[in-house]
Design a protein around this motif. Structure first.
Motif, PDB file in Angstrom:
ATOM      1  N   GLY A   1      -0.596   8.238  -4.457  1.00 37.58           N
ATOM      2  CA  GLY A   1      -0.366   6.681  -4.188  1.00 37.58           C
ATOM      3  C   GLY A   1      -0.869   6.051  -5.400  1.00 37.58           C
TER       4      GLY A   1
ATOM      5  N   HIS B   1      -2.059   6.575   7.346  1.00 34.37           N
ATOM      6  CA  HIS B   1      -2.836   5.681   6.454  1.00 34.37           C
ATOM      7  C   HIS B   1      -2.965   4.196   7.040  1.00 34.37           C
ATOM      8  CE1 HIS B   1      -2.674   8.800   3.814  1.00 34.37           C
ATOM      9  NE2 HIS B   1      -3.465   8.284   2.981  1.00 34.37           N
TER      10      HIS B   1
ATOM     11  N   ASN C   1       2.945  -1.475   4.089  1.00 33.97           N
ATOM     12  CA  ASN C   1       2.303  -0.070   4.048  1.00 33.97           C
ATOM     13  C   ASN C   1       3.596   0.714   4.357  1.00 33.97           C
ATOM     14  OD1 ASN C   1       0.902   2.165   4.081  1.00 33.97           O
ATOM     15  ND2 ASN C   1       0.093   2.120   6.316  1.00 33.97           N
TER      16      ASN C   1
ATOM     17  N   TYR D   1       0.839  -1.103  -0.124  1.00 31.62           N
ATOM     18  CA  TYR D   1      -0.046  -0.032   0.142  1.00 31.62           C
ATOM     19  C   TYR D   1       0.986   1.330   0.163  1.00 31.62           C
ATOM     20  CZ  TYR D   1      -3.874   2.951   0.293  1.00 31.62           C
ATOM     21  OH  TYR D   1      -4.863   4.004   0.032  1.00 31.62           O
ATOM     22  N   ILE D   2       0.638   2.179  -0.801  1.00 37.17           N
ATOM     23  CA  ILE D   2       1.265   3.286  -0.849  1.00 37.17           C
ATOM     24  C   ILE D   2       0.333   4.646  -0.820  1.00 37.17           C
ATOM     25  CG2 ILE D   2       2.623   4.906  -2.727  1.00 37.17           C
ATOM     26  CD1 ILE D   2       3.470   2.321  -4.324  1.00 37.17           C
ATOM     27  N   HIS D   3       0.567   5.296   0.275  1.00 30.80           N
ATOM     28  CA  HIS D   3      -0.315   6.414   0.747  1.00 30.80           C
ATOM     29  C   HIS D   3      -0.251   7.720  -0.289  1.00 30.80           C
ATOM     30  CE1 HIS D   3       2.735   9.489   2.087  1.00 30.80           C
ATOM     31  NE2 HIS D   3       3.331   8.501   2.378  1.00 30.80           N
TER      32      HIS D   3
ATOM     33  N   LYS E   1       2.929   6.459   6.205  1.00 30.66           N
ATOM     34  CA  LYS E   1       2.140   5.202   6.560  1.00 30.66           C
ATOM     35  C   LYS E   1       1.524   5.313   7.847  1.00 30.66           C
ATOM     36  CE  LYS E   1       6.477   3.483   8.605  1.00 30.66           C
ATOM     37  NZ  LYS E   1       6.074   3.527   9.815  1.00 30.66           N
TER      38      LYS E   1
ATOM     39  N   GLY F   1      -3.100   2.122  -3.789  1.00 32.61           N
ATOM     40  CA  GLY F   1      -2.898   3.306  -3.376  1.00 32.61           C
ATOM     41  C   GLY F   1      -3.901   4.399  -3.834  1.00 32.61           C
ATOM     42  N   GLU F   2      -4.057   5.315  -2.905  1.00 33.08           N
ATOM     43  CA  GLU F   2      -5.056   6.574  -3.398  1.00 33.08           C
ATOM     44  C   GLU F   2      -4.260   7.606  -3.641  1.00 33.08           C
ATOM     45  OE1 GLU F   2      -4.149   8.314   0.383  1.00 33.08           O
ATOM     46  OE2 GLU F   2      -3.971   6.220  -0.194  1.00 33.08           O
TER      47      GLU F   2
END
Length: 341
Positions: free
Chosen positions: A161, A98, A114, A84-86, A95, A157-158
Protein backbone atom coordinates in the motif's frame (compact mmCIF):
# COMPACT_ATOMS: atom_id res chain seq x y z
CA UNK A 1 14.15 -26.15 3.17
CA UNK A 2 13.30 -25.61 -0.48
CA UNK A 3 9.73 -24.44 -1.08
CA UNK A 4 8.33 -24.63 -4.61
CA UNK A 5 6.37 -21.69 -6.05
CA UNK A 6 3.20 -23.79 -5.97
CA UNK A 7 3.62 -24.56 -2.29
CA UNK A 8 4.34 -20.88 -1.63
CA UNK A 9 1.06 -19.90 -3.29
CA UNK A 10 -0.85 -22.43 -1.19
CA UNK A 11 0.81 -21.17 1.99
CA UNK A 12 0.06 -17.57 1.02
CA UNK A 13 -3.63 -18.33 0.47
CA UNK A 14 -3.76 -20.13 3.81
CA UNK A 15 -2.11 -17.17 5.52
CA UNK A 16 -4.57 -14.77 3.90
CA UNK A 17 -7.54 -16.82 5.12
CA UNK A 18 -6.02 -17.07 8.59
CA UNK A 19 -5.52 -13.32 8.87
CA UNK A 20 -9.08 -12.66 7.73
CA UNK A 21 -10.39 -15.16 10.28
CA UNK A 22 -8.27 -13.63 13.04
CA UNK A 23 -9.46 -10.16 12.06
CA UNK A 24 -13.10 -11.23 12.34
CA UNK A 25 -12.45 -12.43 15.89
CA UNK A 26 -10.47 -9.32 16.79
CA UNK A 27 -13.23 -7.00 15.64
CA UNK A 28 -15.74 -8.76 17.89
CA UNK A 29 -13.82 -7.62 20.95
CA UNK A 30 -15.14 -4.48 22.69
CA UNK A 31 -11.85 -2.50 22.43
CA UNK A 32 -11.92 -2.73 18.62
CA UNK A 33 -15.53 -1.76 18.04
CA UNK A 34 -15.86 1.58 16.24
CA UNK A 35 -18.15 3.02 18.94
CA UNK A 36 -15.30 2.58 21.41
CA UNK A 37 -13.33 4.99 19.23
CA UNK A 38 -16.19 7.50 18.85
CA UNK A 39 -16.75 6.37 15.27
CA UNK A 40 -19.31 4.74 13.01
CA UNK A 41 -18.66 2.84 9.80
CA UNK A 42 -20.44 2.70 6.46
CA UNK A 43 -19.38 -0.61 4.96
CA UNK A 44 -19.03 -1.83 1.39
CA UNK A 45 -19.65 1.40 -0.49
CA UNK A 46 -18.87 0.86 -4.22
CA UNK A 47 -16.39 3.24 -5.82
CA UNK A 48 -16.61 1.51 -9.22
CA UNK A 49 -19.91 0.08 -10.54
CA UNK A 50 -18.57 -3.40 -11.24
CA UNK A 51 -20.21 -5.46 -8.51
CA UNK A 52 -16.76 -6.74 -7.47
CA UNK A 53 -15.78 -6.83 -3.80
CA UNK A 54 -12.42 -5.44 -4.96
CA UNK A 55 -14.19 -2.17 -5.80
CA UNK A 56 -15.70 -1.49 -2.38
CA UNK A 57 -14.57 0.82 0.38
CA UNK A 58 -15.51 1.43 4.01
CA UNK A 59 -16.07 4.94 5.36
CA UNK A 60 -15.16 5.69 8.98
CA UNK A 61 -16.97 8.74 10.35
CA UNK A 62 -15.97 10.44 13.63
CA UNK A 63 -18.78 10.97 16.10
CA UNK A 64 -16.74 13.48 18.10
CA UNK A 65 -17.18 17.21 17.38
CA UNK A 66 -14.55 18.87 15.15
CA UNK A 67 -11.80 20.86 16.95
CA UNK A 68 -13.16 24.14 15.58
CA UNK A 69 -16.99 23.94 15.44
CA UNK A 70 -18.64 26.32 12.96
CA UNK A 71 -20.14 29.56 14.13
CA UNK A 72 -23.91 29.80 14.35
CA UNK A 73 -25.54 30.03 10.93
CA UNK A 74 -22.47 28.68 9.10
CA UNK A 75 -22.16 25.43 7.18
CA UNK A 76 -20.84 22.40 9.09
CA UNK A 77 -17.08 22.14 9.31
CA UNK A 78 -15.59 19.66 6.86
CA UNK A 79 -12.98 17.33 8.29
CA UNK A 80 -9.70 16.27 6.71
CA UNK A 81 -9.80 12.83 5.12
CA UNK A 82 -7.54 9.82 4.73
CA UNK A 83 -7.64 7.40 1.81
CA UNK A 84 -6.06 4.25 3.24
CA UNK A 85 -4.65 1.53 0.94
CA UNK A 86 -3.84 -1.75 2.62
CA UNK A 87 -0.67 -3.78 2.16
CA UNK A 88 -0.31 -7.51 1.68
CA UNK A 89 2.39 -8.19 -0.92
CA UNK A 90 0.04 -7.07 -3.74
CA UNK A 91 -1.76 -10.43 -3.43
CA UNK A 92 -3.31 -10.70 0.05
CA UNK A 93 -5.45 -9.03 2.70
CA UNK A 94 -8.17 -6.40 2.31
CA UNK A 95 -9.88 -3.45 3.93
CA UNK A 96 -11.45 -5.96 6.33
CA UNK A 97 -8.06 -6.98 7.76
CA UNK A 98 -6.99 -3.35 7.98
CA UNK A 99 -9.76 -1.77 10.01
CA UNK A 100 -7.14 -1.29 12.71
CA UNK A 101 -5.32 1.13 10.45
CA UNK A 102 -8.40 3.35 10.14
CA UNK A 103 -9.20 3.57 13.85
CA UNK A 104 -6.25 5.74 14.97
CA UNK A 105 -7.09 8.27 12.24
CA UNK A 106 -10.82 8.40 12.90
CA UNK A 107 -10.15 8.69 16.62
CA UNK A 108 -8.26 11.88 15.87
CA UNK A 109 -11.08 13.37 13.83
CA UNK A 110 -10.36 12.26 10.27
CA UNK A 111 -12.89 10.76 7.89
CA UNK A 112 -11.25 7.56 6.61
CA UNK A 113 -11.92 5.87 3.27
CA UNK A 114 -10.44 2.36 3.58
CA UNK A 115 -10.38 0.72 0.16
CA UNK A 116 -10.18 -2.67 -1.51
CA UNK A 117 -8.46 -3.12 -4.86
CA UNK A 118 -7.80 -5.96 -7.28
CA UNK A 119 -4.97 -8.26 -6.25
CA UNK A 120 -2.27 -10.20 -8.07
CA UNK A 121 -1.31 -12.49 -9.47
CA UNK A 122 -4.80 -12.69 -11.03
CA UNK A 123 -4.84 -8.92 -11.52
CA UNK A 124 -1.35 -7.60 -12.11
CA UNK A 125 -0.15 -4.10 -12.91
CA UNK A 126 -1.76 -1.74 -13.71
CA UNK A 127 -4.99 -3.07 -12.10
CA UNK A 128 -4.16 -2.25 -8.44
CA UNK A 129 -2.95 1.25 -9.31
CA UNK A 130 -5.90 1.86 -11.64
CA UNK A 131 -8.25 0.92 -8.81
CA UNK A 132 -6.43 3.20 -6.36
CA UNK A 133 -6.77 6.07 -8.84
CA UNK A 134 -10.47 5.32 -9.31
CA UNK A 135 -11.00 5.26 -5.54
CA UNK A 136 -9.20 8.58 -5.10
CA UNK A 137 -11.30 10.15 -7.85
CA UNK A 138 -14.48 8.81 -6.21
CA UNK A 139 -13.44 10.28 -2.86
CA UNK A 140 -12.73 13.68 -4.43
CA UNK A 141 -16.20 13.61 -6.01
CA UNK A 142 -18.05 12.38 -2.92
CA UNK A 143 -16.07 13.53 0.12
CA UNK A 144 -18.38 16.38 1.08
CA UNK A 145 -21.37 14.01 1.24
CA UNK A 146 -19.63 12.39 4.20
CA UNK A 147 -18.39 15.56 5.90
CA UNK A 148 -14.87 15.33 4.45
CA UNK A 149 -12.92 18.12 2.81
CA UNK A 150 -11.70 17.14 -0.68
CA UNK A 151 -9.06 19.86 -0.42
CA UNK A 152 -7.47 18.20 2.64
CA UNK A 153 -6.88 14.63 1.54
CA UNK A 154 -4.13 12.40 2.87
CA UNK A 155 -3.03 9.17 1.18
CA UNK A 156 -1.69 6.47 3.51
CA UNK A 157 -0.73 2.83 3.14
CA UNK A 158 1.79 0.28 4.35
CA UNK A 159 4.14 -2.06 2.47
CA UNK A 160 2.49 -2.72 -0.93
CA UNK A 161 0.00 0.00 0.00
CA UNK A 162 2.95 2.33 0.57
CA UNK A 163 4.00 1.64 -3.01
CA UNK A 164 0.51 2.40 -4.31
CA UNK A 165 0.08 5.68 -2.40
CA UNK A 166 3.53 6.83 -3.56
CA UNK A 167 2.75 5.93 -7.17
CA UNK A 168 -0.67 7.55 -6.84
CA UNK A 169 0.96 10.73 -5.60
CA UNK A 170 3.41 10.66 -8.48
CA UNK A 171 0.72 10.37 -11.16
CA UNK A 172 -1.39 13.03 -9.43
CA UNK A 173 1.56 15.43 -9.53
CA UNK A 174 3.49 14.48 -12.71
CA UNK A 175 2.28 14.31 -16.30
CA UNK A 176 2.51 10.72 -17.61
CA UNK A 177 1.25 8.84 -20.64
CA UNK A 178 -0.87 5.99 -19.23
CA UNK A 179 -4.56 6.88 -19.69
CA UNK A 180 -5.64 6.31 -16.08
CA UNK A 181 -2.64 8.28 -14.83
CA UNK A 182 -3.22 11.13 -17.26
CA UNK A 183 -6.86 11.33 -16.19
CA UNK A 184 -5.88 11.67 -12.54
CA UNK A 185 -3.24 14.31 -13.30
CA UNK A 186 -5.75 16.31 -15.32
CA UNK A 187 -8.19 16.06 -12.42
CA UNK A 188 -5.51 17.66 -10.15
CA UNK A 189 -6.65 16.37 -6.74
CA UNK A 190 -5.48 18.45 -3.79
CA UNK A 191 -3.34 16.19 -1.58
CA UNK A 192 -2.30 17.50 1.82
CA UNK A 193 0.18 14.69 2.47
CA UNK A 194 1.24 11.20 1.47
CA UNK A 195 2.16 8.67 4.17
CA UNK A 196 4.03 5.58 2.92
CA UNK A 197 4.62 3.26 5.89
CA UNK A 198 7.55 0.83 5.36
CA UNK A 199 6.80 1.03 1.65
CA UNK A 200 8.06 -1.49 -0.92
CA UNK A 201 8.89 1.29 -3.37
CA UNK A 202 11.34 -0.14 -5.90
CA UNK A 203 10.80 -3.50 -7.63
CA UNK A 204 14.17 -3.41 -9.40
CA UNK A 205 17.32 -5.11 -8.12
CA UNK A 206 15.69 -7.40 -5.59
CA UNK A 207 19.11 -8.84 -4.81
CA UNK A 208 19.44 -5.90 -2.42
CA UNK A 209 17.16 -8.03 -0.21
CA UNK A 210 17.88 -11.58 -1.34
CA UNK A 211 21.67 -11.22 -1.03
CA UNK A 212 21.52 -10.17 2.61
CA UNK A 213 22.67 -13.07 4.81
CA UNK A 214 20.63 -11.88 7.79
CA UNK A 215 17.33 -11.79 5.91
CA UNK A 216 15.37 -15.03 6.57
CA UNK A 217 14.80 -17.30 3.59
CA UNK A 218 11.02 -17.01 3.88
CA UNK A 219 11.30 -13.19 3.70
CA UNK A 220 13.46 -13.42 0.58
CA UNK A 221 10.83 -15.65 -1.05
CA UNK A 222 8.03 -13.30 -0.08
CA UNK A 223 9.70 -10.15 -1.39
CA UNK A 224 10.22 -11.89 -4.72
CA UNK A 225 6.67 -13.26 -4.71
CA UNK A 226 5.30 -9.78 -3.99
CA UNK A 227 7.08 -8.27 -6.97
CA UNK A 228 5.98 -11.17 -9.18
CA UNK A 229 2.36 -10.87 -8.02
CA UNK A 230 2.31 -7.21 -9.04
CA UNK A 231 4.28 -7.12 -12.30
CA UNK A 232 4.87 -10.75 -13.32
CA UNK A 233 8.03 -12.53 -14.40
CA UNK A 234 10.78 -12.20 -15.34
CA UNK A 235 10.84 -9.48 -12.72
CA UNK A 236 13.77 -7.38 -14.08
CA UNK A 237 12.18 -7.05 -17.52
CA UNK A 238 8.72 -6.43 -16.09
CA UNK A 239 10.06 -3.72 -13.77
CA UNK A 240 11.63 -1.94 -16.76
CA UNK A 241 8.35 -2.13 -18.71
CA UNK A 242 6.30 -0.71 -15.82
CA UNK A 243 8.13 2.29 -14.31
CA UNK A 244 5.09 3.37 -12.25
CA UNK A 245 5.39 0.10 -10.31
CA UNK A 246 8.64 1.49 -8.84
CA UNK A 247 7.66 5.05 -7.88
CA UNK A 248 10.82 5.57 -5.84
CA UNK A 249 12.94 5.48 -9.00
CA UNK A 250 10.72 8.06 -10.64
CA UNK A 251 11.04 10.38 -7.65
CA UNK A 252 14.81 9.94 -7.71
CA UNK A 253 14.81 11.56 -11.15
CA UNK A 254 14.67 15.36 -11.52
CA UNK A 255 11.14 16.71 -11.43
CA UNK A 256 9.53 16.88 -14.86
CA UNK A 257 8.27 20.22 -16.21
CA UNK A 258 4.79 20.83 -14.89
CA UNK A 259 5.22 18.60 -11.83
CA UNK A 260 3.41 19.71 -8.68
CA UNK A 261 5.20 19.59 -5.30
CA UNK A 262 3.47 17.45 -2.66
CA UNK A 263 4.41 16.84 0.99
CA UNK A 264 5.32 13.40 2.35
CA UNK A 265 5.41 11.87 5.81
CA UNK A 266 7.63 8.77 5.76
CA UNK A 267 7.35 6.16 8.52
CA UNK A 268 9.47 3.05 8.98
CA UNK A 269 11.12 0.97 11.69
CA UNK A 270 14.87 0.60 11.81
CA UNK A 271 14.39 -3.20 11.91
CA UNK A 272 12.18 -3.20 8.81
CA UNK A 273 13.62 -5.03 5.82
CA UNK A 274 12.23 -2.22 3.63
CA UNK A 275 13.98 0.56 5.55
CA UNK A 276 16.40 1.41 2.72
CA UNK A 277 13.52 2.30 0.40
CA UNK A 278 12.19 4.80 2.96
CA UNK A 279 15.64 6.34 3.40
CA UNK A 280 16.11 6.60 -0.37
CA UNK A 281 12.71 8.27 -0.64
CA UNK A 282 13.70 10.84 1.97
CA UNK A 283 16.94 11.58 0.09
CA UNK A 284 15.10 11.88 -3.22
CA UNK A 285 12.57 14.31 -1.76
CA UNK A 286 15.35 16.33 -0.15
CA UNK A 287 17.02 16.72 -3.55
CA UNK A 288 13.71 17.91 -4.99
CA UNK A 289 13.14 20.36 -2.11
CA UNK A 290 9.83 18.60 -1.48
CA UNK A 291 8.31 19.18 1.98
CA UNK A 292 8.68 15.96 3.95
CA UNK A 293 9.04 14.59 7.46
CA UNK A 294 10.44 11.21 8.44
CA UNK A 295 9.80 9.05 11.49
CA UNK A 296 11.92 5.98 12.22
CA UNK A 297 10.93 3.77 15.16
CA UNK A 298 14.24 2.70 16.66
CA UNK A 299 15.06 -1.04 16.59
CA UNK A 300 11.49 -1.92 15.74
CA UNK A 301 9.69 -3.34 12.77
CA UNK A 302 6.76 -1.08 11.95
CA UNK A 303 5.01 -4.10 10.43
CA UNK A 304 4.73 -5.69 13.87
CA UNK A 305 2.82 -2.85 15.52
CA UNK A 306 -0.20 -1.67 13.47
CA UNK A 307 -2.64 -3.87 15.40
CA UNK A 308 -1.98 -1.71 18.46
CA UNK A 309 -3.89 1.04 16.63
CA UNK A 310 -7.15 -0.79 17.35
CA UNK A 311 -6.70 -0.34 21.07
CA UNK A 312 -8.15 2.65 22.94
CA UNK A 313 -5.80 5.59 23.46
CA UNK A 314 -3.48 5.41 26.44
CA UNK A 315 -4.11 7.67 29.41
CA UNK A 316 -2.26 10.95 29.27
CA UNK A 317 1.34 10.52 30.35
CA UNK A 318 1.34 6.75 29.93
CA UNK A 319 4.45 5.34 28.25
CA UNK A 320 4.08 4.04 24.70
CA UNK A 321 5.41 0.67 23.59
CA UNK A 322 5.30 1.46 19.88
CA UNK A 323 7.47 4.52 19.45
CA UNK A 324 10.62 6.16 20.70
CA UNK A 325 11.34 9.85 21.28
CA UNK A 326 12.00 11.68 18.03
CA UNK A 327 13.84 14.91 17.34
CA UNK A 328 11.42 17.79 16.96
CA UNK A 329 12.27 18.04 13.26
CA UNK A 330 10.96 14.50 12.73
CA UNK A 331 7.67 14.85 14.58
CA UNK A 332 4.53 15.14 12.44
CA UNK A 333 3.58 18.77 11.82
CA UNK A 334 0.09 20.10 12.49
CA UNK A 335 -2.39 20.27 9.63
CA UNK A 336 -4.88 23.06 9.20
CA UNK A 337 -7.89 22.80 11.48
CA UNK A 338 -6.16 21.48 14.59
CA UNK A 339 -5.39 18.01 13.24
CA UNK A 340 -2.01 16.33 12.94
CA UNK A 341 -0.69 14.11 10.20
Amino acid sequence: MHVTPRVSRVLRRAFDRSVHAAAEVLYLLPPTRPARHAARVLRDVPYRPTGLSAHLLDIYLPDSPPPHPPAAGHAPTLRPAVVYIHGGAFCMLSKDTHRVMALPFVRRGYVVFNINYRLGPTHRYPAPLEDAAAALTWVVDNAERYGADPRRLILAGESAGGNLVTALTYIASHPTEEPFAKALFDRAPTLAATVPIYGFLDLHDLHRYTDRPRVPEWAKREITAAASAYIGRPIPEAARRHPLASPLRLLEEPAAPGARPLPFFIACGTADMLLDDSRRLKSALDRRDTPQHSMYSKARSTASTPWSGALPPRPSGAPSSTSSPKPASENPPPCAGGYTW
